[in-house]
Design a protein around this motif. Structure first.
Motif, PDB file in Angstrom:
ATOM      1  N   GLU A  64       0.786  -1.202   0.190  1.00 43.51           N
ATOM      2  CA  GLU A  64      -0.054   0.107  -0.210  1.00 43.51           C
ATOM      3  C   GLU A  64       0.995   1.313   0.130  1.00 43.51           C
ATOM      4  O   GLU A  64       0.546   2.310  -0.659  1.00 43.51           O
ATOM      5  N   HIS A  79       0.315   8.756   6.716  1.00 41.80           N
ATOM      6  CA  HIS A  79      -0.463   7.368   6.415  1.00 41.80           C
ATOM      7  C   HIS A  79       0.744   6.401   6.882  1.00 41.80           C
ATOM      8  O   HIS A  79       0.392   5.392   7.778  1.00 41.80           O
ATOM      9  N   HIS A  83       0.455   3.623   9.799  1.00 44.75           N
ATOM     10  CA  HIS A  83       0.864   2.087   9.683  1.00 44.75           C
ATOM     11  C   HIS A  83       1.918   1.566  10.717  1.00 44.75           C
ATOM     12  O   HIS A  83       2.010   0.485  11.340  1.00 44.75           O
ATOM     13  N   HIS A 119      -9.317   1.772  10.175  1.00 44.90           N
ATOM     14  CA  HIS A 119      -8.248   2.290   9.187  1.00 44.90           C
ATOM     15  C   HIS A 119      -8.693   2.104   7.760  1.00 44.90           C
ATOM     16  O   HIS A 119      -8.838   2.913   6.909  1.00 44.90           O
TER      17      HIS A 119
HETATM   18 FE   LIG Z   1      -3.457   1.796   5.085  1.00 43.90          FE
END
Ligand SMILES: [Fe+2]
Length: 139
Positions: A64, A79, A83, A119
């Motif tokens: 991702e 982001h 994570h 999320h």
């Molecule tokens: Fe994500």
């Protein structure tokens, strides 16, 4: 396999490969509830499950992040931070579960569930919106 957790289009980010990976997480969770939950004392089964879960998380988040970098997502750093925070907590929990802590195993599953509904359903949706605006669905 019985579907305790259902995939729904609300979870879609509009990127087929990422949706496929998110669906795999739904499958893993369903397998936990239908097969693994009752085998808490079977170390081999639990270890295999934990390996799958941690490999999945690592590979998926990695994928991702690379994807978000390629599309030039402006909130990538933020982001990634989310994570990383999640993975720190997650790997500690995995370690505890590997050492036979059943409470940790159950917590791990609830973390995973809330990851799916917070999320994926909310934070990942932000890049889905960005993509929609850019009208890019493949790289
Ligand atoms: Fe994500």
């Amino acid at each position: 396999m019985e579907q305790i957790i259902q995939w729904s289009d609300d979870l879609s980010v509009g990127v087929p490969e990422i949706d496929k990976q998110h669906k795999k997480l739904v499958d893993i969770l369903n397998r936990y509830y239908t097969e693994i939950k009752n085998k808490e004392d079977d170390k081999e089964t639990i270890d295999r499950f934990l390996n799958e879960l941690s490999d999945y998380m690592r590979d998926h988040l990695d994928y991702e992040e690379k994807f978000l970098a390629i599309i030039g997502y402006p909130e990538l750093e933020q982001h990634k931070k989310v994570h990383r925070m999640f993975m720190n907590m997650y790997s500690k929990e995995i370690e505890r579960a590997r050492n036979g802590d059943k409470k940790a195993l159950r917590e791990l599953v609830s973390f995973t569930l809330s990851w799916l509904y917070t999320h994926i359903a909310k934070t990942d949706k932000k890049y889905a919106k960005f993509l929609q605006e850019k009208a890019v669905t493949t790289v």
